[in-house]
Design a protein around this motif. Structure first.
Motif, PDB file in Angstrom:
ATOM      1  N   VAL A  33       0.842  -1.200   0.000  1.00 12.27           N
ATOM      2  CA  VAL A  33       0.000   0.000   0.000  1.00 12.27           C
ATOM      3  C   VAL A  33       0.873   1.244   0.000  1.00 12.27           C
ATOM      4  CG1 VAL A  33      -1.816   1.271   1.198  1.00 12.27           C
ATOM      5  CG2 VAL A  33      -1.760  -1.237   1.312  1.00 12.27           C
ATOM      6  N   ASN A  34       0.677   2.105  -0.989  1.00 11.88           N
ATOM      7  CA  ASN A  34       1.351   3.401  -1.008  1.00 11.88           C
ATOM      8  C   ASN A  34       0.447   4.417  -0.319  1.00 11.88           C
ATOM      9  OD1 ASN A  34       2.599   5.820  -1.478  1.00 11.88           O
ATOM     10  ND2 ASN A  34       2.662   5.631  -3.705  1.00 11.88           N
ATOM     11  N   PRO A  35       0.787   4.898   0.884  1.00 19.45           N
ATOM     12  CA  PRO A  35      -0.099   5.811   1.599  1.00 19.45           C
ATOM     13  C   PRO A  35      -0.207   7.187   0.940  1.00 19.45           C
ATOM     14  CG  PRO A  35       2.010   5.657   2.728  1.00 19.45           C
ATOM     15  CD  PRO A  35       2.041   4.634   1.615  1.00 19.45           C
ATOM     16  N   THR A  73       2.379  -1.008   4.501  1.00 16.53           N
ATOM     17  CA  THR A  73       2.405   0.352   3.975  1.00 16.53           C
ATOM     18  C   THR A  73       3.846   0.760   3.687  1.00 16.53           C
ATOM     19  OG1 THR A  73       0.425   0.971   5.206  1.00 16.53           O
ATOM     20  CG2 THR A  73       1.844   2.754   4.465  1.00 16.53           C
ATOM     21  N   THR A  74       4.083   1.296   2.501  1.00 13.49           N
ATOM     22  CA  THR A  74       5.447   1.686   2.136  1.00 13.49           C
ATOM     23  C   THR A  74       5.869   2.915   2.937  1.00 13.49           C
ATOM     24  OG1 THR A  74       4.640   3.018   0.278  1.00 13.49           O
ATOM     25  CG2 THR A  74       5.242   0.736  -0.174  1.00 13.49           C
ATOM     26  N   GLU A  75       7.159   2.959   3.264  1.00 17.61           N
ATOM     27  CA  GLU A  75       7.680   4.021   4.114  1.00 17.61           C
ATOM     28  C   GLU A  75       8.794   4.828   3.470  1.00 17.61           C
ATOM     29  OE1 GLU A  75       8.888   2.046   7.654  1.00 17.61           O
ATOM     30  OE2 GLU A  75       6.838   1.492   8.269  1.00 17.61           O
ATOM     31  N   TYR A  76       9.302   4.393   2.329  1.00 20.34           N
ATOM     32  CA  TYR A  76      10.387   5.118   1.680  1.00 20.34           C
ATOM     33  C   TYR A  76      10.425   4.725   0.204  1.00 20.34           C
ATOM     34  CZ  TYR A  76      12.628   0.590   2.665  1.00 20.34           C
ATOM     35  OH  TYR A  76      12.895  -0.746   2.762  1.00 20.34           O
ATOM     36  N   ARG A  77      11.100   5.527  -0.581  1.00 22.75           N
ATOM     37  CA  ARG A  77      11.241   5.217  -2.002  1.00 22.75           C
ATOM     38  C   ARG A  77      12.051   3.930  -2.158  1.00 22.75           C
ATOM     39  NH1 ARG A  77      12.669   9.528  -6.788  1.00 22.75           N
ATOM     40  NH2 ARG A  77      12.506   8.083  -8.536  1.00 22.75           N
ATOM     41  N   ALA A 117      -0.658  -4.648  -5.569  1.00 21.14           N
ATOM     42  CA  ALA A 117      -0.095  -3.303  -5.455  1.00 21.14           C
ATOM     43  C   ALA A 117      -1.218  -2.283  -5.454  1.00 21.14           C
ATOM     44  CB  ALA A 117       0.859  -3.028  -6.618  1.00 21.14           C
ATOM     45  N   LEU A 118      -1.329  -1.510  -4.373  1.00 21.53           N
ATOM     46  CA  LEU A 118      -2.327  -0.451  -4.275  1.00 21.53           C
ATOM     47  C   LEU A 118      -1.588   0.874  -4.338  1.00 21.53           C
ATOM     48  CD1 LEU A 118      -5.193  -0.238  -1.592  1.00 21.53           C
ATOM     49  CD2 LEU A 118      -4.301   1.679  -2.901  1.00 21.53           C
ATOM     50  N   GLY A 119      -1.636   1.506  -5.495  1.00 24.13           N
ATOM     51  CA  GLY A 119      -0.920   2.759  -5.697  1.00 24.13           C
ATOM     52  C   GLY A 119      -0.899   3.105  -7.173  1.00 24.13           C
ATOM     53  N   GLY A 120      -0.041   4.033  -7.528  1.00 17.33           N
ATOM     54  CA  GLY A 120       0.073   4.452  -8.915  1.00 17.33           C
ATOM     55  C   GLY A 120       1.098   3.643  -9.686  1.00 17.33           C
ATOM     56  N   ASP A 121       1.441   4.133 -10.877  1.00 21.48           N
ATOM     57  CA  ASP A 121       2.371   3.404 -11.739  1.00 21.48           C
ATOM     58  C   ASP A 121       3.748   3.261 -11.115  1.00 21.48           C
ATOM     59  OD1 ASP A 121       0.730   2.825 -14.070  1.00 21.48           O
ATOM     60  OD2 ASP A 121       0.703   4.988 -14.413  1.00 21.48           O
ATOM     61  N   GLY A 122       4.170   4.236 -10.313  1.00 20.97           N
ATOM     62  CA  GLY A 122       5.469   4.128  -9.662  1.00 20.97           C
ATOM     63  C   GLY A 122       5.523   2.993  -8.664  1.00 20.97           C
ATOM     64  N   THR A 123       4.441   2.824  -7.901  1.00 19.38           N
ATOM     65  CA  THR A 123       4.369   1.718  -6.951  1.00 19.38           C
ATOM     66  C   THR A 123       4.388   0.386  -7.675  1.00 19.38           C
ATOM     67  OG1 THR A 123       3.077   3.085  -5.425  1.00 19.38           O
ATOM     68  CG2 THR A 123       2.994   0.699  -5.090  1.00 19.38           C
ATOM     69  N   VAL A 124       3.606   0.291  -8.757  1.00 19.88           N
ATOM     70  CA  VAL A 124       3.577  -0.947  -9.545  1.00 19.88           C
ATOM     71  C   VAL A 124       4.956  -1.265 -10.096  1.00 19.88           C
ATOM     72  CG1 VAL A 124       2.605  -2.060 -11.593  1.00 19.88           C
ATOM     73  CG2 VAL A 124       1.146  -0.653 -10.130  1.00 19.88           C
ATOM     74  N   ALA A 134      -1.593  -8.416  -8.838  1.00 21.62           N
ATOM     75  CA  ALA A 134      -2.861  -7.722  -9.023  1.00 21.62           C
ATOM     76  C   ALA A 134      -2.627  -6.246  -8.730  1.00 21.62           C
ATOM     77  CB  ALA A 134      -3.936  -8.291  -8.111  1.00 21.62           C
ATOM     78  N   VAL A 135      -3.320  -5.373  -9.450  1.00 22.59           N
ATOM     79  CA  VAL A 135      -3.100  -3.932  -9.325  1.00 22.59           C
ATOM     80  C   VAL A 135      -4.410  -3.236  -8.986  1.00 22.59           C
ATOM     81  CG1 VAL A 135      -2.339  -1.834 -10.479  1.00 22.59           C
ATOM     82  CG2 VAL A 135      -1.193  -4.005 -10.959  1.00 22.59           C
ATOM     83  N   VAL A 136      -4.398  -2.483  -7.871  1.00 19.44           N
ATOM     84  CA  VAL A 136      -5.519  -1.613  -7.518  1.00 19.44           C
ATOM     85  C   VAL A 136      -5.067  -0.179  -7.780  1.00 19.44           C
ATOM     86  CG1 VAL A 136      -7.082  -0.830  -5.715  1.00 19.44           C
ATOM     87  CG2 VAL A 136      -6.318  -3.226  -5.758  1.00 19.44           C
ATOM     88  N   PRO A 137      -5.616   0.487  -8.792  1.00 21.21           N
ATOM     89  CA  PRO A 137      -5.114   1.815  -9.171  1.00 21.21           C
ATOM     90  C   PRO A 137      -5.391   2.868  -8.105  1.00 21.21           C
ATOM     91  CG  PRO A 137      -7.142   1.286 -10.362  1.00 21.21           C
ATOM     92  CD  PRO A 137      -6.733   0.042  -9.634  1.00 21.21           C
ATOM     93  N   GLY A 138      -4.334   3.599  -7.741  1.00 22.55           N
ATOM     94  CA  GLY A 138      -4.485   4.647  -6.740  1.00 22.55           C
ATOM     95  C   GLY A 138      -3.727   5.911  -7.085  1.00 22.55           C
ATOM     96  N   GLY A 139      -3.151   5.953  -8.285  1.00 23.72           N
ATOM     97  CA  GLY A 139      -2.374   7.120  -8.694  1.00 23.72           C
ATOM     98  C   GLY A 139      -3.190   8.099  -9.509  1.00 23.72           C
ATOM     99  N   SER A 140      -2.500   9.059 -10.107  1.00 23.73           N
ATOM    100  CA  SER A 140      -3.189  10.094 -10.873  1.00 23.73           C
ATOM    101  C   SER A 140      -3.516   9.650 -12.288  1.00 23.73           C
ATOM    102  CB  SER A 140      -2.332  11.368 -10.916  1.00 23.73           C
ATOM    103  OG  SER A 140      -1.065  11.098 -11.496  1.00 23.73           O
TER     104      SER A 140
END
Length: 322
Positions: free
Chosen positions: A7-9, A36-40, A61-68, A89-95
């Motif tokens: 999860v990318n918060p 939950t991710t804490e750093y790059r 992966a719950l986040g945007g393309d960078g997280t994926v 599996a990808v749950v989109p959460g980015g812009s």
């Protein structure tokens, strides 16, 4: 099934409450560990941990393309195993969420979670190809290993735009499509190579293509989205083939207006065209060289300056739940 949820918060389109609802929905159907991710780079480390585990069967992966992108690079740190491809599996959460949308997933995180649960129930999924790029950084402290990308890479103009957007985001600006458009205009005005390109494309068994101003490498189509509008730089690109390349040998003001219009009106059957356009389909191995150091990006992540990048298209690299 045991799964790891990354999860990318800082995901821009999901609130903490929405993420809690999604975690609860996923946990009702599988044995789920949510981190939950804490750093790059944390998502990459988690993906690697999952790949080396004997009991994690899937990563979500719950986040945007960078997280994926980070998760994929962790899952594939030892390369793809044809007999046991990693499951993602990808749950989109980015812009923008290009990878998830190109797979046909809804751009809404709740709807996409429902689609993933349906796919798990029916055993639905697909195997996709990916790209990998390697290049020696021009700044010693920016050393990176060969890196996988899911939907695109760029060398030159578009990577410069990505770099400008990242600088704005570090100053607190929110990632929006209007921000990208403004930074693209500034990159155009500041680019000293837009009339005389510095990039050469080299392919085995073919003559070099020289003096490119812009080079976009696509692993799928669309290349990106402006809101709900898909943009097709290389319409024939596919997760089922190797890599496609769009190059432009001129980016004067009239040329920019022409090609920008062609991109905005592009379709799955028609992309940019004209005498300054170089387009290639299904390339497995090629290299982009530059006479000068140029910006480089992968999946929307600016990776600094390069003078040479080698690309490889890898078919059947990853199993995606859709």
């Amino acid at each position: 099934m045991r799964a790891l949820l990354v999860v990318n918060p800082a995901a821009t389109t999901t609130s903490a409450r929405t993420r809690d609802v999604l975690i609860h929905a996923l946990a009702s159907e599988m044995k789920l560990e949510a981190v939950t991710t804490e750093y790059r780079g944390h998502a990459r480390d988690l993906g690697r941990r999952a790949a080396d585990s004997d009991d994690i069967e899937m990563v979500v992966a719950l986040g945007g393309d960078g997280t994926v992108n980070e998760v994929v690079n962790g899952l594939l740190h030892a390369g793809p195993d044809p007999d046991a491809l990693p499951r993602l599996a990808v749950v989109p959460g980015g812009s923008t969420n290009v990878f998830a949308r190109a797979l046909g997933l809804p751009n809404d995180a709740v709807e996409a979670t429902g689609a993933i649960l349906d796919a798990l129930e029916t055993g639905s999924g697909r195997t996709v190809g990916l790209g990998i790029a390697a290049g020696t950084p021009d700044t010693p402290d920016e050393g990176v290993p060969p890196r996988w990308f899911t939907f695109c890479a760029g060398f030159g103009f578009d990577a410069g735009v990505v770099g400008r957007v990242e600088q704005q985001r570090e100053r607190g600006r929110i990632s929006t499509h209007s921000l990208y458009i403004r930074q693209a205009a500034r990159q155009f005005l500041a680019d000293p190579h837009r009339r005389s390109g510095a990039i050469t494309l080299e392919r085995p068994g073919a003559d070099p293509v020289r003096d490119l101003v812009l080079s976009i490498v696509c692993n799928t189509s669309p290349w990106t989205y402006l809101g709900n509008r898909p943009v097709y730089a290389t319409p024939a690109a596919s997760f089922d083939s190797a890599l496609d390349v769009l190059g432009l040998s001129r980016l004067s003001t009239p040329a920019l207006a022409r090609y920008a219009t062609q991109l905005l009106t592009s379709t799955p059957d028609r992309g940019p065209r004209g005498r300054h356009v170089a387009s290639f389909h299904d390339l497995t191995d090629f290299t982009l060289h530059s006479k000068v150091s140029l910006p480089f990006q992968m999946d929307g992540d600016h990776l600094g300056l390069r003078s040479s990048v080698t690309f490889t298209g890898v078919r059947r690299a990853l199993r995606v739940i859709v």
